[in-house]
Scaffold this motif. Sequence first.
Motif, PDB file in Angstrom:
ATOM      1  N   MET A 139       0.850  -1.199   0.000  1.00 10.22           N
ATOM      2  CA  MET A 139       0.000   0.000   0.000  1.00 10.22           C
ATOM      3  C   MET A 139       0.884   1.247   0.000  1.00 10.22           C
ATOM      4  N   THR A 140       0.335   2.342  -0.524  1.00 10.56           N
ATOM      5  CA  THR A 140       1.028   3.626  -0.445  1.00 10.56           C
ATOM      6  C   THR A 140       0.007   4.752  -0.353  1.00 10.56           C
ATOM      7  N   HIS A 141       0.466   5.916   0.098  1.00 13.65           N
ATOM      8  CA  HIS A 141      -0.405   7.095   0.230  1.00 13.65           C
ATOM      9  C   HIS A 141       0.370   8.297  -0.312  1.00 13.65           C
ATOM     10  N   ALA A 142      -0.123   8.885  -1.399  1.00 13.47           N
ATOM     11  CA  ALA A 142       0.570  10.028  -2.010  1.00 13.47           C
ATOM     12  C   ALA A 142       0.221  11.310  -1.256  1.00 13.47           C
ATOM     13  N   GLY A 143       0.694  11.398  -0.026  1.00 17.50           N
ATOM     14  CA  GLY A 143       0.376  12.558   0.814  1.00 17.50           C
ATOM     15  C   GLY A 143       0.934  13.856   0.269  1.00 17.50           C
ATOM     16  N   ASP A 144       1.989  13.725  -0.563  1.00 19.16           N
ATOM     17  CA  ASP A 144       2.574  14.947  -1.107  1.00 19.16           C
ATOM     18  C   ASP A 144       1.685  15.582  -2.174  1.00 19.16           C
ATOM     19  N   SER A 145       0.631  14.868  -2.572  1.00 17.27           N
ATOM     20  CA  SER A 145      -0.298  15.457  -3.553  1.00 17.27           C
ATOM     21  C   SER A 145      -0.945  16.720  -2.970  1.00 17.27           C
ATOM     22  N   TYR A 146      -0.974  16.826  -1.643  1.00 17.55           N
ATOM     23  CA  TYR A 146      -1.537  18.027  -1.008  1.00 17.55           C
ATOM     24  C   TYR A 146      -0.696  19.272  -1.300  1.00 17.55           C
ATOM     25  N   ALA A 176       2.368   3.673 -10.136  1.00 17.06           N
ATOM     26  CA  ALA A 176       3.555   2.974 -10.646  1.00 17.06           C
ATOM     27  C   ALA A 176       4.401   2.421  -9.496  1.00 17.06           C
ATOM     28  N   ALA A 177       4.484   3.169  -8.397  1.00 14.21           N
ATOM     29  CA  ALA A 177       5.325   2.740  -7.272  1.00 14.21           C
ATOM     30  C   ALA A 177       4.830   1.418  -6.685  1.00 14.21           C
ATOM     31  N   VAL A 178       3.542   1.318  -6.412  1.00 18.60           N
ATOM     32  CA  VAL A 178       3.047   0.077  -5.782  1.00 18.60           C
ATOM     33  C   VAL A 178       2.965  -1.078  -6.769  1.00 18.60           C
ATOM     34  N   VAL A 179       2.638  -0.764  -8.022  1.00 14.64           N
ATOM     35  CA  VAL A 179       2.546  -1.839  -9.011  1.00 14.64           C
ATOM     36  C   VAL A 179       3.933  -2.458  -9.216  1.00 14.64           C
ATOM     37  N   ARG A 180       4.949  -1.618  -9.250  1.00 19.31           N
ATOM     38  CA  ARG A 180       6.318  -2.121  -9.375  1.00 19.31           C
ATOM     39  C   ARG A 180       6.687  -2.995  -8.178  1.00 19.31           C
ATOM     40  N   CYS A 181       6.339  -2.541  -6.966  1.00 23.83           N
ATOM     41  CA  CYS A 181       6.674  -3.313  -5.754  1.00 23.83           C
ATOM     42  C   CYS A 181       5.919  -4.634  -5.725  1.00 23.83           C
ATOM     43  N   LEU A 187       5.060  -6.343  -8.297  1.00 28.06           N
ATOM     44  CA  LEU A 187       5.759  -7.192  -9.272  1.00 28.06           C
ATOM     45  C   LEU A 187       7.048  -7.740  -8.679  1.00 28.06           C
ATOM     46  N   ASP A 188       7.786  -6.896  -7.959  1.00 28.77           N
ATOM     47  CA  ASP A 188       9.042  -7.339  -7.331  1.00 28.77           C
ATOM     48  C   ASP A 188       8.773  -8.472  -6.343  1.00 28.77           C
ATOM     49  N   LEU A 189       7.696  -8.334  -5.568  1.00 30.68           N
ATOM     50  CA  LEU A 189       7.365  -9.392  -4.605  1.00 30.68           C
ATOM     51  C   LEU A 189       7.034 -10.685  -5.344  1.00 30.68           C
ATOM     52  N   LYS A 190       6.228 -10.569  -6.393  1.00 28.61           N
ATOM     53  CA  LYS A 190       5.814 -11.778  -7.121  1.00 28.61           C
ATOM     54  C   LYS A 190       7.017 -12.457  -7.784  1.00 28.61           C
ATOM     55  N   ARG A 191       7.936 -11.643  -8.310  1.00 25.50           N
ATOM     56  CA  ARG A 191       9.141 -12.210  -8.945  1.00 25.50           C
ATOM     57  C   ARG A 191       9.991 -12.965  -7.930  1.00 25.50           C
ATOM     58  N   ALA A 192       9.897 -12.523  -6.656  1.00 28.34           N
ATOM     59  CA  ALA A 192      10.659 -13.197  -5.597  1.00 28.34           C
ATOM     60  C   ALA A 192       9.877 -14.386  -5.036  1.00 28.34           C
ATOM     61  N   GLY A 193       8.761 -14.720  -5.670  1.00 27.75           N
ATOM     62  CA  GLY A 193       7.967 -15.887  -5.250  1.00 27.75           C
ATOM     63  C   GLY A 193       7.074 -15.601  -4.057  1.00 27.75           C
ATOM     64  N   LEU A 194       6.791 -14.317  -3.819  1.00 26.59           N
ATOM     65  CA  LEU A 194       5.985 -13.942  -2.650  1.00 26.59           C
ATOM     66  C   LEU A 194       4.583 -13.505  -3.100  1.00 26.59           C
ATOM     67  N   PRO A 195       3.562 -13.727  -2.274  1.00 20.15           N
ATOM     68  CA  PRO A 195       2.195 -13.349  -2.668  1.00 20.15           C
ATOM     69  C   PRO A 195       1.966 -11.843  -2.530  1.00 20.15           C
ATOM     70  N   CYS A 196       1.073 -11.324  -3.348  1.00 20.32           N
ATOM     71  CA  CYS A 196       0.728  -9.893  -3.248  1.00 20.32           C
ATOM     72  C   CYS A 196      -0.646  -9.691  -3.878  1.00 20.32           C
ATOM     73  N   SER A 197      -1.681 -10.020  -3.140  1.00 17.65           N
ATOM     74  CA  SER A 197      -3.017  -9.946  -3.733  1.00 17.65           C
ATOM     75  C   SER A 197      -3.618  -8.545  -3.610  1.00 17.65           C
ATOM     76  N   VAL A 198      -3.107  -7.729  -2.676  1.00 20.10           N
ATOM     77  CA  VAL A 198      -3.657  -6.378  -2.487  1.00 20.10           C
ATOM     78  C   VAL A 198      -2.639  -5.332  -2.947  1.00 20.10           C
ATOM     79  N   VAL A 199      -3.092  -4.434  -3.803  1.00 21.99           N
ATOM     80  CA  VAL A 199      -2.256  -3.311  -4.258  1.00 21.99           C
ATOM     81  C   VAL A 199      -3.100  -2.062  -4.018  1.00 21.99           C
ATOM     82  N   SER A 200      -2.770  -1.329  -2.948  1.00 20.34           N
ATOM     83  CA  SER A 200      -3.668  -0.297  -2.418  1.00 20.34           C
ATOM     84  C   SER A 200      -3.025   1.088  -2.519  1.00 20.34           C
ATOM     85  N   VAL A 201      -3.761   2.061  -3.069  1.00 20.32           N
ATOM     86  CA  VAL A 201      -3.256   3.436  -3.173  1.00 20.32           C
ATOM     87  C   VAL A 201      -4.300   4.368  -2.572  1.00 20.32           C
ATOM     88  N   GLY A 202      -3.918   5.641  -2.397  1.00 22.88           N
ATOM     89  CA  GLY A 202      -4.993   6.562  -2.069  1.00 22.88           C
ATOM     90  C   GLY A 202      -4.679   7.840  -1.354  1.00 22.88           C
TER      91      GLY A 202
END
Length: 377
Positions: A168-175, A192-197, A199-214
């Motif tokens: 998850m990430t929060h673009a607080g600087d958007s304020y 892009a930041a969370v989608v990349r992360c 992908l990195d987790l999945k490439r390392a064989g780790l689960p990542c079912s939630v990709v949360s922004v806001g």
Amino acid sequence: MKLTDLETPALILDRSRLERNIVRMRDHLSRLGVVLRPHVKTAKAIDVLRLALAAQPGGITVSTLKEAEYFFTHGVRDMLYAVGIAPNKIAHVAALRGRGADVTIILDNVVSAQMVAEQGGAMGVEFPVLIEIDCDGHRSGIKPGDAMLIDIGRILYGGRGTRLRGVMTHAGDSYNCKSVDEIRAMAERERAAVVRCALDLKRAGLPCSVVSVGSTPTATYAENLDGVTEVRAGVYMFFDLVMAGLEVCTIDDIALSVLATVIGHQQEKNWIITDAGWMALSRDRGTAKQKVDQGYGVVCDIDGWPLTDLIVAEANQEHGIIADRNGGALDLKRFPVGSQLRILPNHACATAAAHAAYHVVDGGAEITAVWPRFSGW
Ligand SMILES: Cc1ncc(COP(=O)(O)O)c(C=O)c1O
């Protein structure tokens, strides 16, 4: 009961604006194909959340465990506690989970990951965890590309007391953005930041079912949310002057105001004195760095129409000082002692936090409901 019957200062919530704001965000995000997980840190009231969830049922985001307790008592199970977990809160989260609340926690460092994994293992509890990503240098989180992501991912995946759910990430600087184009770019950077992360987790064989922004600005101006599974936004329900200054909403969308009463004048200074100081309005000066500095708030008449020549120029604890925006002379007879004004807040979260209830109106002066709200931890 009418607004004029209320003891002031009092928090006023315009239900028609609230509902319009909720529906607009829901429609925008459903066009982009993602689920909204409303952040309840501003609302802190079940009556507000019911409207948000009526528009789209689902989970919520909380900023305190008090919110988690309260909303769980009111029937909400799926909750993301979106502040990095502290050791002294683990037992509380475990107790909530034990009672059936599906609380997910977040963290951004190896020490916390080990601590949660160990404590969860010892308690026989499995904590679902999202790893927090820093998309904009605003505050906490792991920078995309940092190898620590995989280290934390492995601890959470391997630990008996943890379940790695995603990022998850929060673009607080958007304020702090200076234009709508900047907010649009920030929304893409957040995605892009969370989608990349993920992908990195999945490439390392780790689960990542939630990709949360806001954040409300990026949620409003996002044009593409490919790879994102959910958006968290909170202040969009109410909006405020900071959001209006960012062109995320208009002044007419702001659903919250503080009802104040004129208690006197300083003729030679051209001041109107009210009973709504910073305790009622908050000390937040979030518009000070924006194109239009709105002081301690925009002044409206009792019907909610902005009086564009006025501004809350100063605030003491229980006194507001209203003056002409340009320092000019005021016809003080327009605002006799006892007359009422409504002040639009700089920052809805900070203003609402000072009040124990929303006095609900529906465009007019009639109070149609009183909705309790809470503060604190
Ligand atoms: C982690 C997190 N997610 C989402 C939000 C929602 O942001 P906004 O109120 O701009 O919608 C916040 C706000 O503080 C936050 O801290």
